[in-house]
Design a protein around this motif. Structure first.
Motif, mmCIF file in Angstrom:
data_model
loop_
_atom_site.group_PDB
_atom_site.id
_atom_site.type_symbol
_atom_site.label_atom_id
_atom_site.label_comp_id
_atom_site.label_asym_id
_atom_site.label_seq_id
_atom_site.Cartn_x
_atom_site.Cartn_y
_atom_site.Cartn_z
ATOM 1 N N PRO A 102 -10.608 -5.231 4.922
ATOM 2 C CA PRO A 102 -9.921 -5.941 3.832
ATOM 3 C C PRO A 102 -9.561 -5.042 2.658
ATOM 4 O O PRO A 102 -8.508 -5.224 2.032
ATOM 5 C CB PRO A 102 -10.935 -7.020 3.435
ATOM 6 N N ALA A 103 -10.399 -4.054 2.366
ATOM 7 C CA ALA A 103 -10.104 -3.162 1.242
ATOM 8 C C ALA A 103 -8.853 -2.328 1.509
ATOM 9 O O ALA A 103 -8.000 -2.142 0.627
ATOM 10 C CB ALA A 103 -11.305 -2.252 0.977
ATOM 11 N N VAL A 104 -8.724 -1.814 2.746
ATOM 12 C CA VAL A 104 -7.542 -1.012 3.086
ATOM 13 C C VAL A 104 -6.297 -1.887 3.109
ATOM 14 O O VAL A 104 -5.216 -1.468 2.668
ATOM 15 C CB VAL A 104 -7.757 -0.312 4.436
ATOM 16 N N GLN A 105 -6.410 -3.125 3.595
ATOM 17 C CA GLN A 105 -5.255 -4.018 3.613
ATOM 18 C C GLN A 105 -4.819 -4.387 2.202
ATOM 19 O O GLN A 105 -3.621 -4.496 1.918
ATOM 20 C CB GLN A 105 -5.579 -5.276 4.421
ATOM 21 N N GLU A 106 -5.777 -4.588 1.301
ATOM 22 C CA GLU A 106 -5.432 -4.865 -0.095
ATOM 23 C C GLU A 106 -4.659 -3.702 -0.700
ATOM 24 O O GLU A 106 -3.732 -3.896 -1.486
ATOM 25 C CB GLU A 106 -6.706 -5.128 -0.903
ATOM 26 N N LEU A 107 -5.034 -2.482 -0.336
ATOM 27 C CA LEU A 107 -4.324 -1.313 -0.846
ATOM 28 C C LEU A 107 -2.964 -1.166 -0.180
ATOM 29 O O LEU A 107 -1.977 -0.797 -0.834
ATOM 30 C CB LEU A 107 -5.172 -0.060 -0.602
ATOM 31 N N ALA A 108 -2.879 -1.459 1.121
ATOM 32 C CA ALA A 108 -1.624 -1.290 1.849
ATOM 33 C C ALA A 108 -0.541 -2.232 1.344
ATOM 34 O O ALA A 108 0.648 -1.901 1.396
ATOM 35 C CB ALA A 108 -1.856 -1.505 3.343
ATOM 36 N N GLN A 109 -0.924 -3.411 0.860
ATOM 37 C CA GLN A 109 0.096 -4.359 0.409
ATOM 38 C C GLN A 109 0.700 -3.971 -0.935
ATOM 39 O O GLN A 109 1.687 -4.565 -1.360
ATOM 40 C CB GLN A 109 -0.503 -5.762 0.320
ATOM 41 N N GLN A 110 0.143 -2.971 -1.607
ATOM 42 C CA GLN A 110 0.691 -2.519 -2.880
ATOM 43 C C GLN A 110 1.768 -1.458 -2.703
ATOM 44 O O GLN A 110 2.398 -1.063 -3.689
ATOM 45 C CB GLN A 110 -0.426 -1.961 -3.770
ATOM 46 N N GLY A 111 1.985 -0.973 -1.481
ATOM 47 C CA GLY A 111 2.980 0.067 -1.242
ATOM 48 C C GLY A 111 3.908 -0.293 -0.110
ATOM 49 O O GLY A 111 3.801 -1.356 0.516
ATOM 50 N N VAL A 112 4.838 0.609 0.169
ATOM 51 C CA VAL A 112 5.850 0.401 1.210
ATOM 52 C C VAL A 112 5.905 1.647 2.076
ATOM 53 O O VAL A 112 5.864 2.777 1.563
ATOM 54 C CB VAL A 112 7.240 0.113 0.595
ATOM 55 N N MET A 113 5.978 1.450 3.394
ATOM 56 C CA MET A 113 6.085 2.563 4.331
ATOM 57 C C MET A 113 7.549 2.809 4.662
ATOM 58 O O MET A 113 8.297 1.867 4.976
ATOM 59 C CB MET A 113 5.291 2.257 5.604
ATOM 60 N N THR A 114 7.961 4.055 4.593
ATOM 61 C CA THR A 114 9.329 4.437 4.958
ATOM 62 C C THR A 114 9.266 5.516 6.025
ATOM 63 O O THR A 114 8.201 6.061 6.323
ATOM 64 C CB THR A 114 10.094 4.955 3.729
ATOM 65 N N GLY A 115 10.422 5.856 6.583
ATOM 66 C CA GLY A 115 10.476 6.856 7.638
ATOM 67 C C GLY A 115 10.562 6.213 9.005
ATOM 68 O O GLY A 115 10.990 5.055 9.157
ATOM 69 N N GLN A 116 10.150 6.952 10.020
ATOM 70 C CA GLN A 116 10.252 6.514 11.395
ATOM 71 C C GLN A 116 8.873 6.145 11.943
ATOM 72 O O GLN A 116 7.880 6.826 11.652
ATOM 73 C CB GLN A 116 10.863 7.623 12.266
ATOM 74 N N ILE A 117 8.829 5.082 12.732
ATOM 75 C CA ILE A 117 7.603 4.702 13.426
ATOM 76 C C ILE A 117 7.321 5.718 14.524
ATOM 77 O O ILE A 117 8.220 6.129 15.253
ATOM 78 C CB ILE A 117 7.724 3.278 14.003
ATOM 79 N N ASN A 118 6.072 6.142 14.613
ATOM 80 C CA ASN A 118 5.627 7.154 15.581
ATOM 81 C C ASN A 118 6.274 8.507 15.312
ATOM 82 O O ASN A 118 6.490 9.302 16.219
ATOM 83 C CB ASN A 118 5.908 6.704 17.012
ATOM 84 N N ALA A 119 6.587 8.761 14.045
ATOM 85 C CA ALA A 119 7.155 10.048 13.655
ATOM 86 C C ALA A 119 6.777 10.289 12.202
ATOM 87 O O ALA A 119 5.652 10.012 11.795
ATOM 88 C CB ALA A 119 8.669 10.056 13.879
ATOM 89 N N GLU A 120 7.707 10.826 11.431
ATOM 90 C CA GLU A 120 7.466 11.079 10.019
ATOM 91 C C GLU A 120 7.369 9.750 9.272
ATOM 92 O O GLU A 120 8.355 9.012 9.149
ATOM 93 C CB GLU A 120 8.606 11.918 9.435
#
Length: 718
Positions: free
Chosen positions: A613-631
């Motif tokens: 839950p702690a990592v998920q709380e942190l993950a929802q504050q940001g956005v992932m960009t780039g390619q899946i399974n790559a950069e």
């Protein structure tokens, strides 16, 4: 000169060692095969043989007959070790030599060869007392000492040793000795010393030693002096300040049988003897544990006298397992609160009184707090209902007027099963006679049986009360499990004139009119078929299935019945939000996790992952960009840098475990786009609004708000 028993009977070889077979076996095998380590660590509580084993090992290494597991005991080396004057056995008390200078002085002599023996043995007792600098100075020499040097360490607190020291040693953990081993060893010693001793006294000394053989021998020396050359059971109890076990058994029996005078007498006896009440309470808890254990392990061998064994067995058979668990819990709680009392005596006495106050009722006991009220005749039905209900005896009084089981069964069968589905009095066990052996819990069931009588009386009074008849056409039968129930209710309400509605809701007997249909199978207004048998229309695919534990019954809302999924997908977003259930609005749309990262893909992945839950709380504050399974670049505001530094490894490992080619990077910058946190808040707001709309559109809620000028407050989604 007299020599104390602990020194006189110290083991001199592995055969004389008591209770440490796992250590003696390993060392004997190593000595016989020549597989000798350069450092040994012996750990364990006081008086279990750490230093003794180290001395035996030093003797085995330096015996003139050669390295052996059975030293000869006759050569000069063996005699010197036994007498403590062997020059190549250097015994060091680490508690008095903690400084690094002492350790350096010791290490300066390590390179020199032994003077008399085969090995130079350094025996460091209480090694955990060395300072950190001393351990650091010892590490290199401990890892690679000269071939003629052996290190033997002994400690009672291995947790204080650096892991770097433990990893360089062979560690042997010596266990506390059991009472039987200590008892047998003491009996052998007393026979050699020709001292008379009671078996119960020896057992008491062994139990008081708490696994330490040296403590047991010291107590034996004290008991011999106290008893003037003999060891008597009463002398040992007086010497150790122990109480007679029979008093504890009498106290438990008096509490269980509610003998208040006997409990008071025992408490006064404790005061007069000025016993340590904390020890008395410990003995009480230990006895309760022993009684509970005997109920499940009756073959458990007891180490007391025949009289005490007989009392224990009788108590274990007399007190039920439920009562013992309650007594044990109360006693443990009293022991924890003993230090909070003004005096320990006060805390102990309150614990005993609490045991007496919360003692479960026995099968042959009833409460008689208001027997006079229970014996009063029941008032006739002409009295107001409220007064008649108040005159009904409570649960603890009904025992005197409990009806026969047949009468109770008839009364329960007379009532409708559907109306009393949740009634505990309708259980079959409530009308069965108890044939087995009863415990304290069985008596509570008897009390529940007796409460069926007031139910029967109330039913009779309700039937005798004059009620104005009303046509079935005005009765509303609502089945929450039917999706069409609200439609039928709306049509029925529409067909009723306002004057009829006002007359219906203004009726004084409205509440009883609503209860009346529940006493018989509810009939559909048009077909006269029981509502339970009306089948629901079959739906090919439903968008949402409302949960059963929601705050309001969503199953009765025909919001999206028979609506195809493809139709919903082509609606505008506003119409979709007003057609779905709240729980469906909160659900995430499935995503294909391929290609370029998007906000929806990122949120769908981490909320369905196994991240904490702690990592998920942190993950929802940001956005992932780039390619899946790559950069893959994780964009997050700078203010979360300290938290992400701690949790970044878990997030990166989760990504790489699913996509091995992921190259994870972090970019600390303000996120301009929408984050999963914002999207989740928007969904919650829409779901809350949808739930509020559904609740306000309920036909029953509308009627209540319209006729009673009501309002809905504190709507919550769970």
């Amino acid at each position: 000169m007299y020599q104390v028993l602990a020194r006189k009977y110290r083991p001199r070889n592995f055969n004389e060692l008591v209770g440490q077979n796992h250590v003696s076996r390993a060392l004997t095998s190593a000595l016989e095969r020549g597989r000798l380590h350069h450092a040994y660590l012996f750990t364990g509580t006081r008086g279990v043989g750490k230093t003794t084993i180290a001395r035996i090992l030093a003797k085995c290494l330096n015996c003139e007959t050669g390295v052996t597991s059975t030293p000869c005991e006759v050569c000069a080396t063996c005699k010197a070790v036994n007498e403590g004057r062997f020059i190549d056995l250097i015994e060091i008390d680490a508690a008095s030599r903690t400084k690094v200078e002492d350790t350096r002085e010791l290490l300066d002599n390590v390179p020199y060869a032994p003077t008399q023996g085969r090995f130079k043995v350094y025996l460091i007792d209480e090694v955990h007392m060395l300072s950190t600098h001393s351990f650091n100075a010892l590490l290199k020499t401990l890892e690679e000492p000269p071939e003629h040097v052996k290190f033997l360490f002994a400690t009672t607190d291995p947790q204080k040793l650096p892991i770097t020291v433990i990893s360089r040693c062979l560690q042997f953990t010596l266990r506390p000795l059991v009472v039987d081993e200590i008892t047998e060893h003491l009996s052998n010693i007393l026979n050699k010393e020709e001292i008379k001793a009671d078996q119960d006294a020896i057992w008491q000394i062994a139990e008081s030693a708490q696994g330490s053989l040296r403590d047991a021998l010291s107590l034996t020396d004290q008991a011999i002096a106290y008893g003037q050359g003999a060891i008597q059971h009463q002398d040992v109890k007086d010497m150790l300040g122990l109480i007679d076990r029979t008093i504890i058994y009498d106290l438990i029996l008096a509490i269980h049988q509610n003998q208040k005078a006997r409990v008071s007498e025992l408490l006064m006896q404790f005061r007069q003897q000025a016993l340590d009440v904390s020890l008395v309470l410990d003995q009480l808890i230990s006895t309760l544990h022993e009684l509970a254990l005997l109920q499940y392990l009756p073959e458990l061998s007891l180490k007391y006298s025949a009289e005490i064994n007989n009392k224990i067995m009788q108590l274990s058979q007399l007190i039920s397992a439920q009562d013992l668990q309650l007594y044990y819990q109360v006693a443990c709680k009293g022991r924890a609160d003993l230090q909070l009392a003004v005096t320990q005596e006060q805390g102990f006495e309150m614990c005993v009184l609490r045991l007496l106050a919360f003692r479960p009722l026995q099968p042959n006991e009833i409460l008689v707090s208001q027997t006079q009220v229970a014996n009063q005749p029941i008032q006739p039905a002409q009295q107001p209902i409220a007064q008649q209900v108040q005159s009904i005896p409570q649960v603890d009084e009904v025992q005197a007027i409990s009806p026969e089981p047949e009468t109770v069964s008839a009364a329960v069968d007379h009532l409708d099963d559907e109306y009393y589905d949740d009634d505990p009095f309708n259980e079959p066990s409530a009308v069965q006679a108890i044939e087995d052996e009863q415990s304290s819990d069985d008596f509570l069931e008897q009390e529940l049986e007796s409460t069926v009588e007031p139910v029967q009386v109330v039913q009779a009074m309700v039937e005798a009360t004059p009620v104005q008849p009303e046509s079935n056409a005005d009765q509303i039968v609502f089945d929450p499990s039917s999706d069409d129930a609200l439609f039928g209710m709306d049509e029925e309400l529409a067909a009723t004139s306002p004057e009829q509605e006002a007359e219906k809701y203004n009726s004084d007997d409205f509440l009883f009119d609503e209860i009346a249909p529940l006493a018989e199978p509810a009939l559909s207004e048009q077909t006269k078929i029981p509502v339970q048998e009306v089948k629901q229309p079959e739906v090919t695919e439903s968008v949402a299935t409302p949960p059963q534990d929601s705050l309001f019954d969503l199953s009765s809302v025909p919001a999206v019945d028979a609506v195809e999924t493809s139709t919903v997908s082509t609606m505008p977003q506003e119409m979709i939000d007003t057609a779905l259930m709240p729980q469906d609005i909160l659900k995430l749309q499935p995503q294909v996790l391929e290609g370029v990262w998007t906000v929806d893909k990122w949120e769908f992945w981490f909320r369905n992952s196994e991240l904490s839950p702690a990592v998920q709380e942190l993950a929802q504050q940001g956005v992932m960009t780039g390619q899946i399974n790559a950069e893959s670049i994780f964009n997050i505001p700078k203010r979360y840098e300290a938290l992400l530094t701690q949790l970044q490894h878990a997030l990166e490992q989760a990504l790489k475990s699913e996509w091995p080619n992921t190259h994870f990077q972090v970019n600390y910058a303000e996120v301009e786009t929408t984050t999963p946190y914002t999207m989740q808040n928007e969904r919650k707001a829409k779901a809350f609004q949808r739930a509020s709309d559904l609740l306000h559109n309920e036909a029953a809620v509308k009627d209540l708000m319209q006729n009673f000028d009501g309002e809905i407050q504190n709507i919550q989604l769970k």
